[in-house]
Motif scaffolding. Structure first.
Motif, mmCIF file in Angstrom:
data_model
loop_
_atom_site.group_PDB
_atom_site.id
_atom_site.type_symbol
_atom_site.label_atom_id
_atom_site.label_comp_id
_atom_site.label_asym_id
_atom_site.label_seq_id
_atom_site.Cartn_x
_atom_site.Cartn_y
_atom_site.Cartn_z
ATOM 1 N N UNK A 179 0.810 -1.215 0.000
ATOM 2 C CA UNK A 179 0.000 0.000 0.000
ATOM 3 C C UNK A 179 0.841 1.260 0.000
ATOM 4 N N UNK A 182 1.666 1.563 -3.607
ATOM 5 C CA UNK A 182 0.489 1.976 -4.371
ATOM 6 C C UNK A 182 0.303 3.484 -4.247
ATOM 7 N N UNK A 183 0.383 3.962 -3.018
ATOM 8 C CA UNK A 183 0.229 5.400 -2.795
ATOM 9 C C UNK A 183 1.349 6.169 -3.494
ATOM 10 N N UNK A 186 0.821 6.318 -7.169
ATOM 11 C CA UNK A 186 -0.258 7.224 -7.532
ATOM 12 C C UNK A 186 0.129 8.680 -7.335
ATOM 13 N N UNK A 187 1.100 8.913 -6.441
ATOM 14 C CA UNK A 187 1.617 10.279 -6.326
ATOM 15 C C UNK A 187 2.312 10.651 -7.628
ATOM 16 N N UNK A 190 -0.091 11.910 -9.907
ATOM 17 C CA UNK A 190 -0.960 13.005 -9.474
ATOM 18 C C UNK A 190 -0.928 14.279 -10.321
ATOM 19 N N UNK A 219 -0.730 -1.594 -12.550
ATOM 20 C CA UNK A 219 -0.959 -1.879 -11.133
ATOM 21 C C UNK A 219 0.357 -2.252 -10.459
ATOM 22 N N UNK A 348 -6.881 -2.324 1.855
ATOM 23 C CA UNK A 348 -5.709 -1.534 2.234
ATOM 24 C C UNK A 348 -5.408 -1.663 3.717
ATOM 25 N N UNK A 352 -2.446 3.128 6.123
ATOM 26 C CA UNK A 352 -1.377 2.701 5.227
ATOM 27 C C UNK A 352 -0.273 3.739 5.285
ATOM 28 N N UNK A 362 3.359 12.406 3.301
ATOM 29 C CA UNK A 362 2.033 11.807 3.300
ATOM 30 C C UNK A 362 1.044 12.741 4.005
ATOM 31 N N UNK A 365 0.213 15.286 1.528
ATOM 32 C CA UNK A 365 -0.510 14.618 0.447
ATOM 33 C C UNK A 365 -1.980 14.455 0.833
ATOM 34 N N UNK A 366 -2.265 14.365 2.130
ATOM 35 C CA UNK A 366 -3.649 14.178 2.553
ATOM 36 C C UNK A 366 -4.466 15.462 2.398
ATOM 37 N N UNK A 369 -2.994 15.704 -3.454
ATOM 38 C CA UNK A 369 -2.036 14.711 -3.939
ATOM 39 C C UNK A 369 -0.934 15.384 -4.738
ATOM 40 N N UNK B 97 -8.178 9.587 -4.955
ATOM 41 C CA UNK B 97 -7.047 10.343 -4.416
ATOM 42 C C UNK B 97 -5.762 9.599 -4.747
ATOM 43 N N UNK B 98 -5.442 8.537 -4.002
ATOM 44 C CA UNK B 98 -4.199 7.832 -4.292
ATOM 45 C C UNK B 98 -4.388 6.326 -4.355
ATOM 46 N N UNK B 112 -9.805 4.637 3.816
ATOM 47 C CA UNK B 112 -9.010 4.536 5.033
ATOM 48 C C UNK B 112 -7.693 5.300 4.965
ATOM 49 N N UNK B 113 -7.239 5.662 3.771
ATOM 50 C CA UNK B 113 -5.861 6.149 3.689
ATOM 51 C C UNK B 113 -5.684 7.609 4.089
ATOM 52 N N UNK B 114 -6.470 8.531 3.511
ATOM 53 C CA UNK B 114 -6.322 9.930 3.908
ATOM 54 C C UNK B 114 -7.666 10.564 4.171
ATOM 55 N N UNK B 128 -9.335 14.742 0.494
ATOM 56 C CA UNK B 128 -8.494 15.227 -0.611
ATOM 57 C C UNK B 128 -8.838 14.664 -1.988
#
Ligand code: HEM
Ligand code: FES
Lengths: 515, 159
Positions: A179, A182-183, A186-187, A190, A219, A348, A352, A362, A365-366, A369, B97-98, B112-114, B128
């Protein structure tokens, strides 16, 4: 034309008998490093050691000059190198067996767990040490002419070090790894936040391209794992080793470490302990004084304030290496590297979390992104690289907190940096942000106005104010760098300790509940 | 090329034909050209022409007991399928988001992540996430649904 009575057989026996002696002398050509002459040849006769100069200025040997941080980073790297090669004996970079092979290393392979723990701890220590080392090079204003290029190389080392940590994080193929990557991937994607908002994604999709090249697929799967493995065990370590060689060589060619103007006078007392400085005159000198730019210890000042690198510098370096090893092995015995359940693309990990040094990222990022993951980090990275070109002053080089403003400015910048980042974060945690108040607000506004960008803007304004207040670019650099470090610390601490399931704020991980 | 062998040149005169220069430059130029070309070739390598990922189209049959507006998650798929009076529809559960997987909740979906939140129709409620959760194309074939994770449809399209 052989002499009378010469016997080749006789000579052969003689050669055979003296093999040990001759091999020893071929390997240790210069003899034991006991005089200045043999100490010098000990260094310039060895391709690795000669990255050092033969003599070292006493100022550079002071603990307070470097705090051994560069060497500590090097040592941590060497430890990860050795332990990493050992881990490669058993690790298999394929999604169906990777997790099991880490489990085997951890639970079955003799000393496997210890090696894995040491690798993990040394990697963490390396990140801490490289950040602190950068801070020390910054605060002693050691990046100035002629060292701009070496600051650049150091900057490359920082980025490569972070890349190594990030790629290593995926390899266990557990929930944490899956995870986090994955994040992370995806960043990389973004920039779509921007391209979507202006509606050009269908023909200009830089975000999607970045993600696809990183993962080799759409993926996080087998392709991603093998790519990260390749980067982690091959490409990045080679890059790091190459950059390190240049980094060390540049120190030598830039005339040793940066020294304050009157360093010679200031080490007079230490110099007395090293009498006599010369045991004999070196039989070899480099006539480089004419071609090397800048001051070498041999130019413009006598050699009185330098001592032979062997043993004075080498023993100090060895000491730091041993200390680093001790720290890593000690921590490895005390605490195990984590391993969660097998990666599950359906559920997830909650929360994560990326490796700790990315949790500050992070956190921002919240909010957005793109800004948190790409915009602000890029600004920081580019800004860090350009420091030597933005501050070209002379005053205070080689001096802790040297330059206009000095420690007082740094102190106030800490107050400002901590204050602003804590205040903005507290506000956002307590009251929410734009979307909670105005649900229909366009994404573009959130991308550009969010806690991350607000903090960055405050820091920028404060630094420009400092440039004007002290009428000095160095003052601006001191203010900005200090604020950056404070913001990094605050965000990282919040991301690590105060964010729980659903990225909600918790006073303590004990309150996370059933997770 | 026009020098006569009889003509005496001083050693301070420049060479009329810089033959060494020419050869050197040619070598250098071809090296850079080869370097640039091979670099271009190598840069193409990391982006695969076809990506190896499992089929994005799949069939499901909804259980008869599925209540109005209750989510059904086909095994191994990050999709939530719903049935109500107007028909069936599928919403992706991959957070915009991500990319974490959202969970269905009373309010719709939560990540659950952000902490992104989405309404029951996928519209962003909080957090976000920059975009609503996409609706996926569903085709009906008797009681079997075919869902295509790669083609999205307008929010609110039910079949
Ligand atoms: C893997 C990462 C790195 C390693 C192994 C490393 C190693 C070293 C070592 C051994 C020194 C000698 C002095 C000392 O021990 O402090 C040094 C000096 C230096 N480093 Fe690094 N370094 C790294 C990263 C960086 C970074 C990130 C920067 C800044 C962006 C940087 C900038 C400098 C500068 C400017 C000097 C010269 C300092 C002076 O003249 O006083 N280095 N480095
Ligand atoms: S991935 Fe869903 S909120 Fe970040």
């Amino acid at each position: 034309m052989k002499a009378e009575g010469y016997s080749a057989m006789h000579e052969f026996w003689g050669n055979l008998r003296s093999i040990p002696n001759h091999v020893y002398r071929a390997v240790f050509r210069g003899g034991p490093p006991k005089t200045d002459r043999t100490r010098s040849s000990f260094i310039f006769g060895n391709v690795f050691l000669h990255l050092h100069s033969v003599r070292t200025h006493l100022w550079s040997l002071r603990w307070s000059t470097t705090m051994g941080l560069g060497i500590m980073t090097t040592a941590a790297f060497l430890i990860t190198l050795v332990t990493g090669i050992l881990l490669m004996f058993y690790y298999k970079p394929y999604t169906d067996v990777a997790y099991q092979s880490i489990k085997d290393i951890h639970f079955i392979v003799p000393t496997g767990r210890l090696i894995r723990n040491i690798h993990r701890w040394a990697a963490n220590l390396m990140v801490v040490a490289v950040i602190l080392h950068m801070a020390r090079a910054f605060y002693t204003a050691s990046y100035r002419k002629p060292r701009e290029f070496n600051w650049f190389i150091g900057w490359g080392l920082l980025v490569t070090t972070l890349g190594l940590s990030f790629t290593g994080y995926l390899l266990p193929w557990d929930q944490l790894a899956y995870w986090a990557i994955t994040i992370g991937a995806n960043i990389a994607q973004s920039p779509r936040e921007i391209t979507d908002a202006i509606g050009i994604t269908s023909w200009f999709d830089i975000g999607g391209l970045q993600r696809e090249i990183l993962l080799g697929s759409d993926r996080v799967g087998a392709e991603a794992l093998i790519r990260f493995y390749l980067l982690h065990v091959m490409l990045l370590p080679l890059m790091l080793a190459g950059l390190m060689a240049v980094h060390f060589w540049r120190i030598r060619k830039d005339g040793g470490l940066a020294k304050p103007e009157h360093a010679d006078e200031r080490v007079i007392d230490e110099a007395k302990e090293f009498y006599p400085v010369f045991t004999d005159v070196p039989n070899k000198t480099y006539h480089l004084a004419a071609v090397v730019k800048g001051k070498t210890p041999q130019v413009g000042s006598g050699p009185e304030h330098t001592v032979p690198s062997m043993p004075h510098l080498f023993y100090a370096e060895l000491g730091v290496l041993m200390l680093t090893t001790l720290i890593c092995v000690g921590l490895a015995f005390m605490s195990d590297a984590p391993l969660k359940e097998l990666a599950n693309p359906m559920v997830p990990e909650n929360p994560a979390k990326a490796p700790w040094y990315f949790l500050g990222l992070q956190e921002i990022v919240s909010f957005s992104a793109f800004m948190g993951g790409i915009g602000i980090p890029m600004l920081c990275i580019v800004g860090l690289g350009l420091i030597p070109f933005l501050d070209r002053e002379k005053k205070g080089t080689g001096e802790w907190f040297g330059g206009p403003g000095g420690w007082k400015l740094v102190k106030w910048s800490m107050v400002f940096g901590f204050g602003v980042s804590i205040a903005v974060e507290a506000f956002a945690i307590r009251f929410g942000w734009l979307r909670e108040w105005l649900p229909d607000i366009p994404q573009m506004i959130i991308t550009f106005v969010n806690p991350g960008t607000v903090i960055t803007l405050c820091f920028a304004i404060y630094s420009i104010w400092s440039v004007r207040r002290y009428n000095s670019t160095r003052a601006g650099a001191l203010a900005l760098f200090t604020c950056f470090l404070c913001g990094f610390i605050v965000l990282t601490v919040i991301g690590t300790y105060f964010r729980g399931p659903n990225w909600n704020f918790y006073w303590s991980p004990a309150d996370w509940g059933g997770h | 090329m026009t020098t006569h062998p009889t003509e005496k040149r001083s050693r301070f005169d420049p060479e009329p034909i810089a033959r060494r220069d020419f050869l050197g430059l040619a070598a250098l130029g071809s090296m850079f050209a080869a370097f640039a070309l091979s670099l271009l070739g190598m840069l193409k390598l990391p982006k695969a022409a076809v990506s190896a990922s499992p089929a994005k189209k799949f069939n499901v049959t909804l259980p008869d007991t599925l209540a109005d507006g209750e989510a059904f998650i086909p095994p191994g798929r990050n999709v939530a399928v719903f049935r109500d009076a107007q028909g069936v529809y599928a919403i992706s559960t991959i957070c915009t988001h991500l990319g974490c997987i959202v969970k269905t909740s009373a309010a719709g979906f939560d990540c659950p992540c952000h902490g992104s939140g989405f309404q029951k129709d996928g519209a962003v409620r909080k957090g976000p996430a920059p975009k609503p959760l996409p609706w996926l194309k569903v085709s009906l074939n008797g009681s079997v649904l075919t869902i295509d994770e790669e083609s999205t449809v307008k929010s609110g399209t039910k079949v």
